[in-house]
Design a protein around this motif. Structure first.
Motif, PDB file in Angstrom:
ATOM      1  N   LEU A   1     -21.427  32.120 -35.128  1.00  0.00           N
ATOM      2  CA  LEU A   1     -22.502  31.395 -35.990  1.00  0.00           C
ATOM      3  C   LEU A   1     -23.893  31.491 -35.464  1.00  0.00           C
ATOM      4  CD1 LEU A   1     -23.787  28.934 -37.511  1.00  0.00           C
ATOM      5  CD2 LEU A   1     -23.408  27.358 -35.481  1.00  0.00           C
ATOM      6  N   PHE A   2     -23.896  31.734 -34.118  1.00  0.00           N
ATOM      7  CA  PHE A   2     -25.477  32.250 -33.330  1.00  0.00           C
ATOM      8  C   PHE A   2     -25.709  33.559 -33.351  1.00  0.00           C
ATOM      9  CE2 PHE A   2     -24.882  27.781 -31.710  1.00  0.00           C
ATOM     10  CZ  PHE A   2     -26.354  27.382 -31.689  1.00  0.00           C
TER      11      PHE A   2
ATOM     12  N   GLN B   1     -30.341  32.698 -38.108  1.00  0.00           N
ATOM     13  CA  GLN B   1     -30.464  33.812 -37.385  1.00  0.00           C
ATOM     14  C   GLN B   1     -31.400  33.630 -35.972  1.00  0.00           C
ATOM     15  OE1 GLN B   1     -32.289  36.039 -40.183  1.00  0.00           O
ATOM     16  NE2 GLN B   1     -30.466  37.388 -40.677  1.00  0.00           N
ATOM     17  N   PRO B   2     -30.947  32.869 -35.028  1.00  0.00           N
ATOM     18  CA  PRO B   2     -31.876  32.439 -33.983  1.00  0.00           C
ATOM     19  C   PRO B   2     -32.331  33.522 -33.152  1.00  0.00           C
ATOM     20  CG  PRO B   2     -29.408  31.672 -33.834  1.00  0.00           C
ATOM     21  CD  PRO B   2     -29.507  32.532 -35.107  1.00  0.00           C
ATOM     22  N   PHE B   3     -31.575  34.767 -33.054  1.00  0.00           N
ATOM     23  CA  PHE B   3     -31.737  35.818 -32.157  1.00  0.00           C
ATOM     24  C   PHE B   3     -32.776  36.695 -32.682  1.00  0.00           C
ATOM     25  CE2 PHE B   3     -27.906  34.463 -30.017  1.00  0.00           C
ATOM     26  CZ  PHE B   3     -28.567  33.733 -28.786  1.00  0.00           C
TER      27      PHE B   3
ATOM     28  N   LEU C   1     -27.888  24.199 -27.819  1.00  0.00           N
ATOM     29  CA  LEU C   1     -26.663  23.731 -28.173  1.00  0.00           C
ATOM     30  C   LEU C   1     -25.676  24.874 -27.923  1.00  0.00           C
ATOM     31  CD1 LEU C   1     -27.299  21.886 -31.497  1.00  0.00           C
ATOM     32  CD2 LEU C   1     -27.542  21.066 -29.045  1.00  0.00           C
ATOM     33  N   LEU C   2     -25.862  26.153 -28.092  1.00  0.00           N
ATOM     34  CA  LEU C   2     -24.750  27.288 -27.766  1.00  0.00           C
ATOM     35  C   LEU C   2     -24.664  27.186 -26.178  1.00  0.00           C
ATOM     36  CD1 LEU C   2     -23.528  29.908 -28.397  1.00  0.00           C
ATOM     37  CD2 LEU C   2     -25.923  30.937 -27.802  1.00  0.00           C
ATOM     38  N   MET C   3     -25.805  27.096 -25.236  1.00  0.00           N
ATOM     39  CA  MET C   3     -25.592  26.674 -24.066  1.00  0.00           C
ATOM     40  C   MET C   3     -24.508  25.812 -23.551  1.00  0.00           C
ATOM     41  SD  MET C   3     -28.439  25.551 -21.014  1.00  0.00           S
ATOM     42  CE  MET C   3     -28.144  23.812 -21.801  1.00  0.00           C
TER      43      MET C   3
ATOM     44  N   ARG D   1     -22.771  41.627 -26.019  1.00  0.00           N
ATOM     45  CA  ARG D   1     -24.153  41.340 -27.168  1.00  0.00           C
ATOM     46  C   ARG D   1     -24.752  40.291 -26.865  1.00  0.00           C
ATOM     47  NH1 ARG D   1     -23.149  40.372 -33.568  1.00  0.00           N
ATOM     48  NH2 ARG D   1     -25.403  39.966 -34.038  1.00  0.00           N
ATOM     49  N   LEU D   2     -23.920  38.979 -26.728  1.00  0.00           N
ATOM     50  CA  LEU D   2     -24.293  37.705 -26.735  1.00  0.00           C
ATOM     51  C   LEU D   2     -25.483  37.614 -25.428  1.00  0.00           C
ATOM     52  CD1 LEU D   2     -24.856  34.565 -27.421  1.00  0.00           C
ATOM     53  CD2 LEU D   2     -22.623  34.197 -25.968  1.00  0.00           C
ATOM     54  N   LEU D   3     -24.980  38.239 -24.262  1.00  0.00           N
ATOM     55  CA  LEU D   3     -25.608  38.303 -23.085  1.00  0.00           C
ATOM     56  C   LEU D   3     -26.715  39.121 -23.121  1.00  0.00           C
ATOM     57  CD1 LEU D   3     -22.805  38.929 -20.553  1.00  0.00           C
ATOM     58  CD2 LEU D   3     -24.502  36.958 -20.544  1.00  0.00           C
ATOM     59  N   ARG D   4     -26.947  40.251 -23.878  1.00  0.00           N
ATOM     60  CA  ARG D   4     -28.182  41.116 -24.180  1.00  0.00           C
ATOM     61  C   ARG D   4     -29.194  40.249 -25.080  1.00  0.00           C
ATOM     62  NH1 ARG D   4     -27.442  46.656 -23.053  1.00  0.00           N
ATOM     63  NH2 ARG D   4     -25.408  47.031 -22.345  1.00  0.00           N
ATOM     64  N   GLU D   5     -28.578  39.499 -25.990  1.00  0.00           N
ATOM     65  CA  GLU D   5     -29.581  38.686 -26.896  1.00  0.00           C
ATOM     66  C   GLU D   5     -30.162  37.584 -25.938  1.00  0.00           C
ATOM     67  OE1 GLU D   5     -30.323  39.292 -29.704  1.00  0.00           O
ATOM     68  OE2 GLU D   5     -28.770  40.327 -30.884  1.00  0.00           O
ATOM     69  N   LEU D   6     -29.333  37.093 -25.279  1.00  0.00           N
ATOM     70  CA  LEU D   6     -30.136  35.941 -24.474  1.00  0.00           C
ATOM     71  C   LEU D   6     -30.953  36.236 -23.171  1.00  0.00           C
ATOM     72  CD1 LEU D   6     -26.720  33.732 -23.786  1.00  0.00           C
ATOM     73  CD2 LEU D   6     -28.589  33.025 -25.027  1.00  0.00           C
ATOM     74  N   LEU D   7     -30.676  37.661 -22.848  1.00  0.00           N
ATOM     75  CA  LEU D   7     -31.542  38.126 -21.975  1.00  0.00           C
ATOM     76  C   LEU D   7     -32.795  38.359 -22.690  1.00  0.00           C
ATOM     77  CD1 LEU D   7     -32.131  39.185 -19.070  1.00  0.00           C
ATOM     78  CD2 LEU D   7     -30.991  41.376 -19.666  1.00  0.00           C
ATOM     79  N   ALA D   8     -32.763  39.136 -23.859  1.00  0.00           N
ATOM     80  CA  ALA D   8     -34.139  39.447 -24.409  1.00  0.00           C
ATOM     81  C   ALA D   8     -34.883  38.168 -24.893  1.00  0.00           C
ATOM     82  CB  ALA D   8     -33.593  39.909 -25.754  1.00  0.00           C
ATOM     83  N   LEU D   9     -34.222  37.113 -25.319  1.00  0.00           N
ATOM     84  CA  LEU D   9     -34.732  35.849 -25.732  1.00  0.00           C
ATOM     85  C   LEU D   9     -35.636  35.073 -24.536  1.00  0.00           C
ATOM     86  CD1 LEU D   9     -35.393  33.994 -28.266  1.00  0.00           C
ATOM     87  CD2 LEU D   9     -33.159  32.772 -27.567  1.00  0.00           C
TER      88      LEU D   9
END
Length: 1032
Positions: A682-683, A701-703, A719-721, A738-746
């Protein structure tokens, strides 16, 4: 052969030389050498005896004593090597020596102790040795160590030669009585008491010496012993008390002597003697029967009643009630024969006669002591319960109607409640045996009337009684009829929703939750529909404020009653429907309403966690619904900014986080994997197909890096957290890299502090659980590469610091090697004028328990004692940094240090106190409010736990604390006053010079504008006034 002979001769010569050195040369170390020679076969015990020959026959008792001492010391080390014949000769030798000079006797006893441990001891020798000791040795004239040796010999023989000793009959008991009579040393008494207990429990013959054995032990009762300071033996008064009690309460044969003694000591002025007597009586009741108690029951009851009626000590009262309970239980256990008096009945009749009439005087002081006595006796057995309640319950019901005042009724109902609660101890009861069943109508009437009384205190007791009545239904079938149950539910609804007092309302909700577990159909069929109807109703006569208050209570009640899975299936749809209504309605902007629904959902989640079926139903119903509503709101924010605004506020998202987290933490790995396969896509990919009502106006598209227009969607990373950071560690997360990279960038690029922080927390939560290996190392290196430039310069230094703090915490918790490098980076930032204060506050984040991620409840990898390890590694660096820092950043180091110390376990802190106290005192002079508050809360427990160290700095402490009582910040004033209060635990001599000054200074906060400050000032000043007064 000649060589062998020469070797043997040399060995004997060496033995003779060692003997001579020990006996004549007073070289005690030779004993160990001789024993070593026996062990390795250089010579035998027989050769040793031969070598000692002249010493053992010497006319000088000191020389004989040294000779016997050497032999005994060798035997203590080599007794297991002896042959049966050798043991026989040695026993005869030592028995003969018991008639020797008194200087020789201690060594003889040591030798006999060694022989008492031999497995090859011939039958009859144990009896022979003991007879010789009983006949030849006046034990109580010996020194403590030698007396202890005698007790050890007896203990050894009782452990290995029990049948032989029993063959002595009562002579053995009499002999031991002579040995023990007059013993005073606590070390010996512990052994002697154990021997007496073994005599009794292992059925040695006491013969005509029962009273003598009782007298020789009971003379120590009650124990009066104060251990000497720095006692290396560690014997406490309690050890002696328990050991003696085990003797006195070990046989009914002592009853005729012990019970009069206990009755006498109960009348003592010493509280310790009363308590010991009562506890001993309780212990005795476990083995006594009617025969032992019969003669003394009137006197025992008289003493117990007097103590409960007159004592001011809660301890004495509690022990009296325990003793009465034990007496009643003992009389209940005894088997009745047709020709004997029923002692339980007559005993309870005496209690009822002396206590029953006091229950009619609810305002008098003896009402509660009487009720407690009756309840203690009734709680001992079902028979006692029926006998007491048959007399008492009708009386209490009658008194309730006679006394109209609420305070009197409350007392009577609390007593009635005490008796009702006792019924739960006995399980299912036959209908014809139950007193309660015959009183069903008046009991229910009394409880229902209490629920409608204006007095809140009476209502609260009535609600407690209602809970007990509900639980009695399973024990006394038919106690509550269907109409009664409906009435119960109606009362609870009225109290929960309409009662003005919040205490009654909350108590009613708690009662509903307890009873809903027992009667789920009644509550789901009657209470849930009523609450749903109230949520939907829009009464015109109600103001908006009243309606919000009613909604709030309805939501709380729905959560409270959701204790059974079948009810959860009814309440969850109601709560979610109300959430949609609040979101869509005219008051959509009211975030507090949404928070209230989320709080109720969170409570239901916590109540579901232990039930796998209920937990999965909750998860698959609530989590997709919340996500769908939040996604809908985020998309409307992009297209129609006024709609759905409430769901995107920080306060609301923060309230939704614990709901999703609690719904996820207790999932089984299989179900969690099923759920994560929907939520993560979803995220990452905007995959909305699993969401209910998923026709959204645009893609999610939150990221995506699309400027401000997707800001609302990015906020939902919270909410993802909540979801991914609460998953069990063994659940694989799809597309995790991929998720970790997106979170890091955000976390590094987002301008919104809320979104950046939640992205950093989510990244940290995943890193903490990530398996060690190359993938983790690459992700961490990537994070470091993003953080370091961001910290160095640029507009997003704060975001980089936030990421650094959370990643450091994630790694510190799991002892990851990179954590020390990141911590050093934080320490460097303390010297930064811009980020220094925030970095210092970050040390609190590192040490404190995090409420939403990185804690054990959400399966984080948290190693034990991580705080102690962090302290050991980093506090020296903080101290060094403080001393080398410029004046403008010194406060940052003090703040960081006080945060670390404030979260450290106090026993660890006490050991480090001498080296750190000067810095803590300096921190009190810092102008930063946070530093002051943290340091004060760190110092307060240290004043109580390390008074000697703190008293060395009493002048500075008094000055600093009194100064901070005038702080402009209320929390600092309160903390300073508490510390001033805690100062009174320091040694009196250190405080007296400051007494007048402190009392004068504490007069000012007595007039503080804040009540809580005034309250602390009164307490602190009162303690300082009492310093040095008698009895303190």
């Amino acid at each position: 052969m000649a060589a062998a002979g020469t070797g043997a001769g040399a060995g004997v010569a060496a033995l003779a030389a060692s003997v001579q050195d020990f006996v004549a040369g007073q070289q005690d170390g030779r004993a160990a050498e001789v024993a070593a020679g026996v062990k390795d076969g250089s010579w035998t015990v027989l050769q040793l005896v031969e070598a000692l020959g002249s010493c053992l026959e010497n006319t000088d008792p000191r020389t004989r004593g040294r000779g016997v001492q050497l032999l005994s010391q060798v035997l203590l080390q080599c007794y297991s090597l002896l042959q049966e014949k050798e043991v026989l000769h040695l026993v005869l030798f030592y028995e003969n020596r018991l008639q020797d000079h008194h200087l020789v006797i201690p060594s003889v006893l040591q030798g006999l102790r060694a022989l008492s441990m031999c497995e090859v001891l011939s039958p009859g020798l144990a009896v022979s040795v003991l007879k010789a000791i009983f006949q030849e040795v006046h034990v109580q004239s010996l020194l403590q160590l030698d007396r202890h040796t005698v007790y050890s010999i007896i203990t050894n023989f009782m452990g290995t030669r029990e049948e032989e000793l029993k063959g002595l009959g009562a002579d053995f008991t009499f002999g031991f009585i002579q040995v023990m009579d007059g013993e005073k040393d606590p070390r010996n008494l512990l052994v002697a008491f154990q021997i007496v207990r073994d005599l009794i429990t292992k059925n040695y013959a006491l013969g005509p010496f029962v009273e003598e054995l009782f007298e020789v032990t009971s003379c120590y009762f009650p124990i009066d012993f104060t251990p000497p300071p720095n006692d290396p033996h560690g014997i406490q008064k309690e050890d002696l008390i328990l050991s003696l009690r085990a003797v006195l309460a070990s046989t009914p044969q002592f009853a005729e002597f012990l019970l009069p003694l206990l009755i006498e000591k109960m009348d003592s002025d010493l509280q310790s003697a009363k308590l010991d007597s009562l506890q001993t009586l309780t212990a005795c009741c476990a083995i006594y029967g009617q025969k032992e108690l019969q003669e003394f029951l009137p006197s025992l009851w008289s003493s117990l009643r007097r103590e409960v009626f007159q004592t001011a000590s809660e301890k004495v009262e509690a022990e009296c009630l325990a003793a009465l309970h034990a007496l009643s239980a003992c009389l209940s256990r005894s088997v009745l024969s047709s020709d004997t008096e029923d002692l339980l009945d007559s005993f309870l009749s005496s209690i009822l006669q002396d206590c029953r009439h006091h229950l009619c005087e609810p305002d008098m002081k003896l009402v509660w002591p009487s009720a407690k006595l009756l309840q203690a006796a009734a709680g001992a057995s079902l028979r006692a319960y029926h006998r007491v309640t048959h007399s008492v319950l009708p009386l209490l019901l009658e008194q309730y109607t006679k006394h109209p005042q609420s305070s009197q009724r409350r007392t009577i109902l609390e007593m009635l409640l005490g008796f009702l609660e006792l019924q739960q101890k006995w399980g299912h009861v036959e209908e014809d045996e139950s007193t309660l069943l015959s009183l069903r109508a008046p009991v229910c009437s009394v409880v229902f009337s209490a629920l409608t009384d204006p007095s809140v205190q009476l209502q609260l007791v009535g609600i407690r009684a209602l809970t007990v009545l509900g639980s009695l239904q399973a024990l006394v079938p038919g106690f509550l009829s269907p109409s009664d149950l409906e009435l119960v539910v109606d009362h609870l609804i009225r109290l929960a929703l309409r009662e003005e007092d919040s205490q009654s309302s909350e108590a009613a909700m708690e009662a509903a939750g307890s009873l809903a577990l027992i009667y789920p159909k009644v509550f789901s069929g009657r209470m849930v529909p009523r609450l749903e109807e109230e949520l939907r109703s829009e009464r015109e006569e109600e103001s908006s404020r009243d309606r919000c208050s009613l909604w709030q209570r309805c939501l709380q009640a729905l959560a409270a009653v959701s204790t059974h899975t079948s009810i959860v299936r009814e309440t969850i749809p109601v709560l979610l429907q109300h959430l949609r209504k609040v979101q869509k309605g005219s008051e959509a902007g009211n975030a507090q309403d949404v928070v209230s629904v989320c709080q109720s959902l969170h409570r239901v989640a916590l109540q579901c966690q232990q039930d796998a079926e209920g937990c999965w139903y909750y998860h698959q119903t609530v989590v997709p619904c919340l996500l769908a509503m939040a996604v809908q709101a985020a998309m409307q924010e992009s297209t129609q900014p006024l709609l759905g605004k409430a769901l995107l506020e920080e306060e609301v998202l923060a309230a939704m986080v614990p709901v999703i987290s609690a719904a996820t933490t207790h999932l089984s790995p299989e179900l969690a994997a099923q759920s994560v396969s929907h939520v993560v896509p979803l995220f990452l990919d905007g995959e909305v197909s699993f969401l209910p009502q998923n026709s959204f106006p645009c893609s999610f598209q939150p990221f995506e890096d699309d400027g401000e227009c997707l800001e609302a969607q990015r906020r939902l990373v919270a909410l993802l957290m909540a979801f991914v950071c609460s998953l069990p560690r063994n659940v694989a997360i799809p597309q995790q890299e991929r998720l970790l990279r997106e979170l890091l960038a955000l976390s590094c690029s987002c301008n919104c502090p809320f979104t950046a922080t939640t992205a950093a927390k989510c990244f940290a939560g995943l890193v903490n659980k990530h398996p060690a290996g190359q993938q983790l190392d690459e992700i961490l290196q990537l994070a470091v590469n993003r953080m370091e430039p961001g910290l160095a310069e640029g507009p997003r230094r704060t975001q980089a610091l936030t990421l650094l703090l959370w990643v450091t915490k994630a790694l510190v918790l799991r002892y990851h090697p990179l954590s020390s490098r990141l911590t050093d980076k934080l320490l460097d930032l303390l010297g930064d004028t811009e980020l220094g204060p925030a970095a210092a506050d970050g040390f609190s984040l590192l040490m404190a328990e995090s409420p939403d991620v990185l804690h054990k409840g959400c399966h984080a990898d948290v190693r034990i004692m991580f705080r102690q390890r962090f302290f050991t590694d980093n506090v020296p660096k903080l101290v060094q940094g403080f001393h080398g820092a410029g004046p403008d950043v010194k406060a940052n180091y003090l703040k960081a240090l006080s945060h670390v110390l404030n979260h450290l376990p106090k026993p660890v802190l006490v050991t480090e106190l001498p080296t750190l106290l000067s810095l803590l005192l300096e921190a009190l002079s810092c102008s930063d409010r946070v530093v002051q508050l943290s340091t004060l809360s760190c110092l307060q427990p240290l004043l109580l736990e390390a008074p000697q160290i703190m008293s060395l700095h009493v002048d500075t402490l008094v000055t600093k604390f009194l100064s901070l009582t005038s702080s402009p910040t209320m929390a600092v004033r309160i903390a300073a006053l508490r510390c001033a209060h805690a100062l009174t635990s320091l040694p009196l001599t250190a405080l007296l010079p400051y007494k007048a000054r402190v009392i004068r200074a504490l007069a000012k906060p007595l007039d503080d504008k804040k009540r809580l400050v005034r309250k602390e000032a009164v307490a602190a000043r009162g303690e300082w006034f009492l310093l040095g007064s008698p009895g303190r």
